[in-house]
Enzyme design. Sequence first.
Site, PDB file in Angstrom:
ATOM      1  N   ASP A  42      34.066  36.507  45.361  1.00 45.46           N
ATOM      2  CA  ASP A  42      35.400  36.629  45.951  1.00 45.46           C
ATOM      3  C   ASP A  42      35.387  37.728  47.004  1.00 45.46           C
ATOM      4  OD1 ASP A  42      36.826  34.697  44.694  1.00 45.46           O
ATOM      5  OD2 ASP A  42      37.611  35.991  43.110  1.00 45.46           O
ATOM      6  N   LYS A  64      38.370  35.149  51.733  1.00 43.54           N
ATOM      7  CA  LYS A  64      38.591  35.175  53.187  1.00 43.54           C
ATOM      8  C   LYS A  64      38.086  36.501  53.727  1.00 43.54           C
ATOM      9  CE  LYS A  64      43.237  36.869  53.438  1.00 43.54           C
ATOM     10  NZ  LYS A  64      44.596  36.595  53.230  1.00 43.54           N
ATOM     11  N   MET A 179      48.806  42.551  42.758  1.00 47.09           N
ATOM     12  CA  MET A 179      49.287  41.889  43.982  1.00 47.09           C
ATOM     13  C   MET A 179      50.767  42.187  44.213  1.00 47.09           C
ATOM     14  SD  MET A 179      47.287  38.268  43.484  1.00 47.09           S
ATOM     15  CE  MET A 179      47.371  38.216  41.697  1.00 47.09           C
TER      16      MET A 179
HETATM   17  N1  SAH Z   1      40.705  39.735  38.376  1.00 52.08           N
HETATM   18  C1  SAH Z   1      41.143  40.956  39.022  1.00 52.08           C
HETATM   19  C2  SAH Z   1      42.500  40.797  39.689  1.00 52.08           C
HETATM   20  C3  SAH Z   1      42.469  39.846  40.867  1.00 52.08           C
HETATM   21  S1  SAH Z   1      44.030  39.752  41.654  1.00 52.08           S
HETATM   22  C4  SAH Z   1      41.161  42.085  37.981  1.00 52.08           C
HETATM   23  O1  SAH Z   1      41.024  41.827  36.788  1.00 52.08           O
HETATM   24  O2  SAH Z   1      41.288  43.244  38.391  1.00 52.08           O
HETATM   25  C5  SAH Z   1      43.795  40.912  42.972  1.00 52.08           C
HETATM   26  C6  SAH Z   1      44.662  42.133  42.743  1.00 52.08           C
HETATM   27  O3  SAH Z   1      44.018  42.992  41.802  1.00 52.08           O
HETATM   28  C7  SAH Z   1      44.845  42.979  43.970  1.00 52.08           C
HETATM   29  O4  SAH Z   1      45.886  42.494  44.795  1.00 52.08           O
HETATM   30  C8  SAH Z   1      45.236  44.310  43.352  1.00 52.08           C
HETATM   31  O5  SAH Z   1      46.563  44.313  42.902  1.00 52.08           O
HETATM   32  C9  SAH Z   1      44.333  44.335  42.125  1.00 52.08           C
HETATM   33  N2  SAH Z   1      43.068  45.047  42.361  1.00 52.08           N
HETATM   34  C10 SAH Z   1      41.825  44.550  42.242  1.00 52.08           C
HETATM   35  N3  SAH Z   1      40.902  45.506  42.479  1.00 52.08           N
HETATM   36  C11 SAH Z   1      41.598  46.640  42.746  1.00 52.08           C
HETATM   37  C12 SAH Z   1      41.232  47.964  43.063  1.00 52.08           C
HETATM   38  N4  SAH Z   1      39.953  48.343  43.160  1.00 52.08           N
HETATM   39  N5  SAH Z   1      42.217  48.864  43.293  1.00 52.08           N
HETATM   40  C13 SAH Z   1      43.517  48.518  43.209  1.00 52.08           C
HETATM   41  N6  SAH Z   1      43.922  47.274  42.905  1.00 52.08           N
HETATM   42  C14 SAH Z   1      42.973  46.351  42.671  1.00 52.08           C
END
Ligand code: SAH
Length: 251
Positions: A42, A64, A179
């Site tokens: 991703d 993307k 998000m």
């Molecule tokens: N599967 C992922 C979430 C994917 S959705 C998980 O378990 O973390 C993507 C969202 O995750 C982003 O928009 C943000 O809100 C959050 N996110 C993922 N990595 C992040 C990071 N390093 N710092 C802050 N937010 C993060």
Amino acid sequence: MISIPDAESGKVYLVGAGPGDPALLTLWAAHLLKTADVILPDDLVSDEILGLASPTANIIPVGKRCGQPRITQAGIHDLMLEHVHAGSSVVRLKSGDPLVFGRAGEEIGFLRAHAIPFEIVPGITAAFAVAASLEAPLTDRARASKLILATAHHAAGKVSLTPSWSGAFPDEATLVIYMPGRDFEALAADLIASGISPTTPCTAVSGASTPNEHVHVATLGTLANTNVGPAPVILMVGPEVFQAKAQTRQN
Ligand code: SAH
């Protein structure tokens, strides 16, 4: 000595890459990265983590990046099928944990429907990385007996958080919003309208666990004016958020 099997040919691994820092990968994830033939990452998966892949691995980004149009979910399914049928081992690499806001349900359904063997490798979800970084417990015996992982986005579009909060918040919960979008004014108004006090502490963290981590401390009442950093951003709301570390880390 820990013995972890190599990635098997003809199999898909739905792997959590954690929040960004390679040190937060599981040993299993790191080993699969080293041994897989094909990796489908991703867009949130860092180059540092992809650098752990075998030099001969075929890395096909499916997020993307560089302004390229996003590949469809069906396109990702087709790639998994094609490479498994060619006898490759495939790592489908997702940020955080693959089962948290990761569209894993659609991929699991597809893999089952096509009788493709698969395994799921958990990862550290962003909420856990943010909590560690802020030194803010997600639960507390006295103040937070619930932990809610939520998003303001939905496949059908942006959703209001308000109806679902009734009863769950404001008391004794930590709410982590994935998000959160850019419209913090509307988000804060939504949460306040659902009965959460404007004085409730909240913190927006951008790039948690990466060298670009930014922490922005606010209350729900002042959240509208928060200048959050670049994506990815996550928002933590609740009584446990105002820990000393969160306040001193503001930048
Ligand atoms: N599967 C992922 C979430 C994917 S959705 C998980 O378990 O973390 C993507 C969202 O995750 C982003 O928009 C943000 O809100 C959050 N996110 C993922 N990595 C992040 C990071 N390093 N710092 C802050 N937010 C993060």
